[in-house]
Design a protein around this motif. Structure first.
Motif, PDB file in Angstrom:
ATOM      1  N   TRP A 134      10.269  -7.377 -12.418  1.00 47.46           N
ATOM      2  CA  TRP A 134       9.731  -6.965 -13.729  1.00 47.46           C
ATOM      3  C   TRP A 134      10.871  -6.769 -14.698  1.00 47.46           C
ATOM      4  CZ3 TRP A 134       9.855  -1.784 -16.036  1.00 47.46           C
ATOM      5  CH2 TRP A 134       9.069  -1.685 -17.194  1.00 47.46           C
ATOM      6  N   GLU A 135      10.771  -7.366 -15.876  1.00 44.84           N
ATOM      7  CA  GLU A 135      11.818  -7.242 -16.873  1.00 44.84           C
ATOM      8  C   GLU A 135      11.214  -7.031 -18.251  1.00 44.84           C
ATOM      9  OE1 GLU A 135      15.320  -6.466 -18.225  1.00 44.84           O
ATOM     10  OE2 GLU A 135      15.053  -7.040 -16.120  1.00 44.84           O
ATOM     11  N   PRO A 136      11.333  -5.825 -18.813  1.00 45.87           N
ATOM     12  CA  PRO A 136      10.793  -5.567 -20.154  1.00 45.87           C
ATOM     13  C   PRO A 136      11.436  -6.481 -21.196  1.00 45.87           C
ATOM     14  CG  PRO A 136      11.385  -3.517 -19.047  1.00 45.87           C
ATOM     15  CD  PRO A 136      11.938  -4.615 -18.217  1.00 45.87           C
ATOM     16  N   LYS A 137      10.613  -6.976 -22.120  1.00 46.19           N
ATOM     17  CA  LYS A 137      11.089  -7.937 -23.116  1.00 46.19           C
ATOM     18  C   LYS A 137      10.785  -7.528 -24.552  1.00 46.19           C
ATOM     19  CE  LYS A 137      10.428 -11.792 -19.901  1.00 46.19           C
ATOM     20  NZ  LYS A 137       9.705 -13.077 -19.652  1.00 46.19           N
ATOM     21  N   HIS A 138       9.978  -6.505 -24.737  1.00 44.75           N
ATOM     22  CA  HIS A 138       9.520  -6.154 -26.078  1.00 44.75           C
ATOM     23  C   HIS A 138      10.382  -5.051 -26.694  1.00 44.75           C
ATOM     24  CE1 HIS A 138       6.072  -8.380 -24.433  1.00 44.75           C
ATOM     25  NE2 HIS A 138       5.849  -8.698 -25.701  1.00 44.75           N
ATOM     26  N   PRO A 139      10.189  -4.743 -27.987  1.00 47.54           N
ATOM     27  CA  PRO A 139      11.070  -3.798 -28.676  1.00 47.54           C
ATOM     28  C   PRO A 139      11.118  -2.422 -28.019  1.00 47.54           C
ATOM     29  CG  PRO A 139       9.777  -5.030 -30.273  1.00 47.54           C
ATOM     30  CD  PRO A 139       9.229  -5.380 -28.929  1.00 47.54           C
ATOM     31  N   SER A 140      12.285  -1.781 -28.152  1.00 47.58           N
ATOM     32  CA  SER A 140      12.460  -0.419 -27.665  1.00 47.58           C
ATOM     33  C   SER A 140      11.640   0.538 -28.521  1.00 47.58           C
ATOM     34  CB  SER A 140      13.931  -0.027 -27.731  1.00 47.58           C
ATOM     35  OG  SER A 140      14.333   0.108 -29.101  1.00 47.58           O
ATOM     36  N   LEU A 141      11.550   1.791 -28.069  1.00 45.53           N
ATOM     37  CA  LEU A 141      10.786   2.782 -28.827  1.00 45.53           C
ATOM     38  C   LEU A 141      11.355   2.993 -30.223  1.00 45.53           C
ATOM     39  CD1 LEU A 141       8.713   5.023 -29.222  1.00 45.53           C
ATOM     40  CD2 LEU A 141      10.270   6.577 -28.009  1.00 45.53           C
ATOM     41  N   LEU A 142      12.662   3.206 -30.333  1.00 41.43           N
ATOM     42  CA  LEU A 142      13.240   3.487 -31.645  1.00 41.43           C
ATOM     43  C   LEU A 142      13.073   2.304 -32.589  1.00 41.43           C
ATOM     44  CD1 LEU A 142      16.471   5.475 -30.689  1.00 41.43           C
ATOM     45  CD2 LEU A 142      14.211   6.350 -31.336  1.00 41.43           C
ATOM     46  N   GLU A 143      13.129   1.098 -32.045  1.00 47.70           N
ATOM     47  CA  GLU A 143      12.879  -0.092 -32.865  1.00 47.70           C
ATOM     48  C   GLU A 143      11.412  -0.147 -33.298  1.00 47.70           C
ATOM     49  OE1 GLU A 143      16.127  -3.167 -30.851  1.00 47.70           O
ATOM     50  OE2 GLU A 143      14.105  -3.000 -30.042  1.00 47.70           O
ATOM     51  N   PRO A 188      14.498  12.032 -18.277  1.00 48.79           N
ATOM     52  CA  PRO A 188      14.812  10.599 -18.212  1.00 48.79           C
ATOM     53  C   PRO A 188      14.323   9.998 -16.902  1.00 48.79           C
ATOM     54  CG  PRO A 188      16.772  11.884 -17.746  1.00 48.79           C
ATOM     55  CD  PRO A 188      15.708  12.856 -18.199  1.00 48.79           C
ATOM     56  N   SER A 189      14.141   8.688 -16.890  1.00 47.25           N
ATOM     57  CA  SER A 189      13.608   8.036 -15.700  1.00 47.25           C
ATOM     58  C   SER A 189      14.168   6.627 -15.566  1.00 47.25           C
ATOM     59  CB  SER A 189      12.075   7.991 -15.774  1.00 47.25           C
ATOM     60  OG  SER A 189      11.528   7.458 -14.595  1.00 47.25           O
ATOM     61  N   SER A 190      14.373   6.206 -14.341  1.00 45.56           N
ATOM     62  CA  SER A 190      14.922   4.881 -14.042  1.00 45.56           C
ATOM     63  C   SER A 190      13.840   3.951 -13.496  1.00 45.56           C
ATOM     64  CB  SER A 190      16.039   5.011 -13.004  1.00 45.56           C
ATOM     65  OG  SER A 190      16.400   3.756 -12.470  1.00 45.56           O
ATOM     66  N   SER A 191      14.002   2.661 -13.741  1.00 48.12           N
ATOM     67  CA  SER A 191      13.095   1.662 -13.161  1.00 48.12           C
ATOM     68  C   SER A 191      13.874   0.579 -12.420  1.00 48.12           C
ATOM     69  CB  SER A 191      12.238   1.012 -14.259  1.00 48.12           C
ATOM     70  OG  SER A 191      13.055   0.366 -15.226  1.00 48.12           O
ATOM     71  N   SER A 192      15.082   0.902 -11.991  1.00 44.66           N
ATOM     72  CA  SER A 192      15.932  -0.107 -11.349  1.00 44.66           C
ATOM     73  C   SER A 192      15.264  -0.723 -10.126  1.00 44.66           C
ATOM     74  CB  SER A 192      17.274   0.513 -10.947  1.00 44.66           C
ATOM     75  OG  SER A 192      18.000   0.918 -12.079  1.00 44.66           O
ATOM     76  N   TYR A 193      14.677   0.114  -9.271  1.00 46.83           N
ATOM     77  CA  TYR A 193      14.036  -0.408  -8.069  1.00 46.83           C
ATOM     78  C   TYR A 193      12.831  -1.280  -8.420  1.00 46.83           C
ATOM     79  CZ  TYR A 193      11.363  -0.694  -3.768  1.00 46.83           C
ATOM     80  OH  TYR A 193      10.654  -1.185  -2.704  1.00 46.83           O
ATOM     81  N   THR A 194      12.019  -0.824  -9.370  1.00 50.77           N
ATOM     82  CA  THR A 194      10.839  -1.592  -9.783  1.00 50.77           C
ATOM     83  C   THR A 194      11.238  -2.967 -10.292  1.00 50.77           C
ATOM     84  OG1 THR A 194       9.573   0.396 -10.325  1.00 50.77           O
ATOM     85  CG2 THR A 194       8.933  -1.643 -11.451  1.00 50.77           C
ATOM     86  N   ARG A 195      12.279  -3.018 -11.090  1.00 45.35           N
ATOM     87  CA  ARG A 195      12.715  -4.303 -11.657  1.00 45.35           C
ATOM     88  C   ARG A 195      13.142  -5.261 -10.551  1.00 45.35           C
ATOM     89  NH1 ARG A 195      15.229  -3.351 -17.584  1.00 45.35           N
ATOM     90  NH2 ARG A 195      14.382  -1.280 -18.022  1.00 45.35           N
ATOM     91  N   ALA A 215       0.824  -1.207   0.000  1.00 42.65           N
ATOM     92  CA  ALA A 215       0.000   0.000   0.000  1.00 42.65           C
ATOM     93  C   ALA A 215       0.860   1.260   0.000  1.00 42.65           C
ATOM     94  CB  ALA A 215      -0.915  -0.004   1.219  1.00 42.65           C
ATOM     95  N   GLY A 216       0.451   2.224  -0.816  1.00 43.64           N
ATOM     96  CA  GLY A 216       1.106   3.513  -0.832  1.00 43.64           C
ATOM     97  C   GLY A 216       2.392   3.585  -1.637  1.00 43.64           C
ATOM     98  N   THR A 217       2.590   2.649  -2.557  1.00 41.25           N
ATOM     99  CA  THR A 217       3.853   2.585  -3.293  1.00 41.25           C
ATOM    100  C   THR A 217       3.704   3.033  -4.747  1.00 41.25           C
ATOM    101  OG1 THR A 217       3.414   0.230  -3.760  1.00 41.25           O
ATOM    102  CG2 THR A 217       4.816   0.750  -1.869  1.00 41.25           C
ATOM    103  N   SER A 218       4.817   3.496  -5.318  1.00 42.17           N
ATOM    104  CA  SER A 218       4.859   3.910  -6.719  1.00 42.17           C
ATOM    105  C   SER A 218       5.904   3.094  -7.465  1.00 42.17           C
ATOM    106  CB  SER A 218       5.204   5.401  -6.830  1.00 42.17           C
ATOM    107  OG  SER A 218       4.214   6.205  -6.235  1.00 42.17           O
ATOM    108  N   TRP A 219       5.618   2.838  -8.749  1.00 38.12           N
ATOM    109  CA  TRP A 219       6.467   1.975  -9.567  1.00 38.12           C
ATOM    110  C   TRP A 219       6.685   2.596 -10.937  1.00 38.12           C
ATOM    111  CZ3 TRP A 219       8.146  -1.772  -6.451  1.00 38.12           C
ATOM    112  CH2 TRP A 219       7.368  -2.062  -5.322  1.00 38.12           C
ATOM    113  N   HIS A 220       7.851   2.368 -11.511  1.00 40.41           N
ATOM    114  CA  HIS A 220       8.187   2.966 -12.800  1.00 40.41           C
ATOM    115  C   HIS A 220       8.155   1.932 -13.923  1.00 40.41           C
ATOM    116  CE1 HIS A 220      10.348   6.956 -11.570  1.00 40.41           C
ATOM    117  NE2 HIS A 220       9.125   6.852 -11.078  1.00 40.41           N
ATOM    118  N   ALA A 221       7.228   2.128 -14.856  1.00 40.84           N
ATOM    119  CA  ALA A 221       7.134   1.256 -16.040  1.00 40.84           C
ATOM    120  C   ALA A 221       8.027   1.827 -17.134  1.00 40.84           C
ATOM    121  CB  ALA A 221       5.685   1.172 -16.508  1.00 40.84           C
ATOM    122  N   VAL A 222       9.318   1.781 -16.906  1.00 39.22           N
ATOM    123  CA  VAL A 222      10.289   2.379 -17.829  1.00 39.22           C
ATOM    124  C   VAL A 222      11.200   1.296 -18.387  1.00 39.22           C
ATOM    125  CG1 VAL A 222      12.243   3.964 -18.038  1.00 39.22           C
ATOM    126  CG2 VAL A 222      10.258   4.604 -16.654  1.00 39.22           C
TER     127      VAL A 222
END
Length: 293
Positions: A277-286, A265-272, A216-223
């Motif tokens: 959580w580990e992003p697996k899909h193509p990057s934005l530029l791709e 810019p933004s980090s998601s190190s703590y969220t991961r 409860a009360g936490t924030s997470w970065h989907a980056v």
């Protein structure tokens, strides 16, 4: 879990609904039209007719659910007044949903945005802005997180400037739309400012993980991408559309011009680490290579 979802037919919401269903949850999704209701049913979820401004419908949806995921927002960026109206509508909706969940210990996951912090990438412990064009969204999200003291397992998934899928979505999608309309793939300033990004399918996984596990009360970065230079984004858009790429006045981007011009810019190190959580899909530029002329 039976999950009530708002915004379940959008770019992000449809991915979240699919992710929830694939992982054994059932979904009741807000539907503001017959077309939306049909799309929700086709996805395997149950529609609940109503709009984001229909607070009685929101309360009814939350009352029937074991948890709530809020994603709906009217992306009316045509004028400051239109944007302010959308922000106020969402704030009222979040307040209504939250009050329905008080004392239940049920999860309430809302959407937020990654903040901009001068000189470094933002992290999950940084506060969201509560002033400026979208400051009202920050105040509303802060109120949702405060429900942790009132028996709600509230959390916020902070989305980056671009949530993309098949070359569309987010700020990069707005740049593409403006390029098509003006004949120039433009960027504000020198284009060195950085925007974070994530693929919609990766963001959907984080919403599910927050629903299932966030305290409860936490924030997470989907980056996934910490920060792509806006000039690089515009360059891919220009190449795909066959248009010139150049700096344009911030006013070109309407009420979002100030936000478009900032380095964020933004980090998601703590969220991961914390939610595995580990992003697996193509990057934005791709993914922007999917833009069709």
């Amino acid at each position: 879990m039976r999950v009530f979802v708002t915004g379940g037919t959008g770019l992000i919401g449809s991915a979240v609904v699919a992710e929830l269903l694939t992982n054994g949850h059932t979904v009741l999704a807000l539907a503001r039209s017959d077309v939306s209701a049909q799309a929700i049913e086709a996805a395997g979820a149950e529609p609940l007719r109503g709009a984001l401004a229909d607070l009685d419908a929101l309360r009814a949806g939350a009352a029937q659910a074991d948890g709530v995921v809020h994603l709906a927002f009217d992306h009316a960026f045509s004028s400051p007044d239109a944007l302010a109206k959308s922000v106020a509508e969402e704030g009222a909706a979040l307040a209504a949903l939250g009050e329905e969940l008080v004392g239940s210990d049920r999860p309430f996951v809302t959407v937020s945005g990654t903040p901009a912090v001068p000189g470094r990438a933002s992290v999950e412990s940084d506060p969201v802005p509560t002033d400026g064009p979208v400051g009202g969204r920050g105040r509303a999200v802060t109120s949702v997180l405060a429900l942790a003291a009132r028996g709600v397992r509230s959390s916020a998934v902070r989305l980056p400037r671009t949530v993309h899928h098949q070359g569309s979505g987010g700020f990069a999608g707005l740049l593409t739309d403006i390029a098509r309309r003006t004949g120039v793939s433009g960027y504000p300033g020198d284009g060195a400012q950085r925007w974070p990004a994530v693929h919609a399918l990766d963001a959907a996984v984080l919403f599910r993980l927050a629903l299932e596990h966030a305290e409860a009360g936490t924030s997470w970065h989907a980056v996934a991408d910490e920060g792509d230079k806006v000039r690089d984004i515009a360059t891919v858009i220009g190449r795909r559309l066959g248009l010139p790429v150049e700096s344009v006045p911030a006013e070109t981007f309407g009420p979002l011009g100030q936000i478009f011009a900032s380095d964020q810019p933004s980090s998601s190190s703590y969220t991961r680490r914390a939610l595995n959580w580990e992003p697996k899909h193509p990057s934005l530029l791709e993914d922007l290579e999917n833009i069709q002329p």
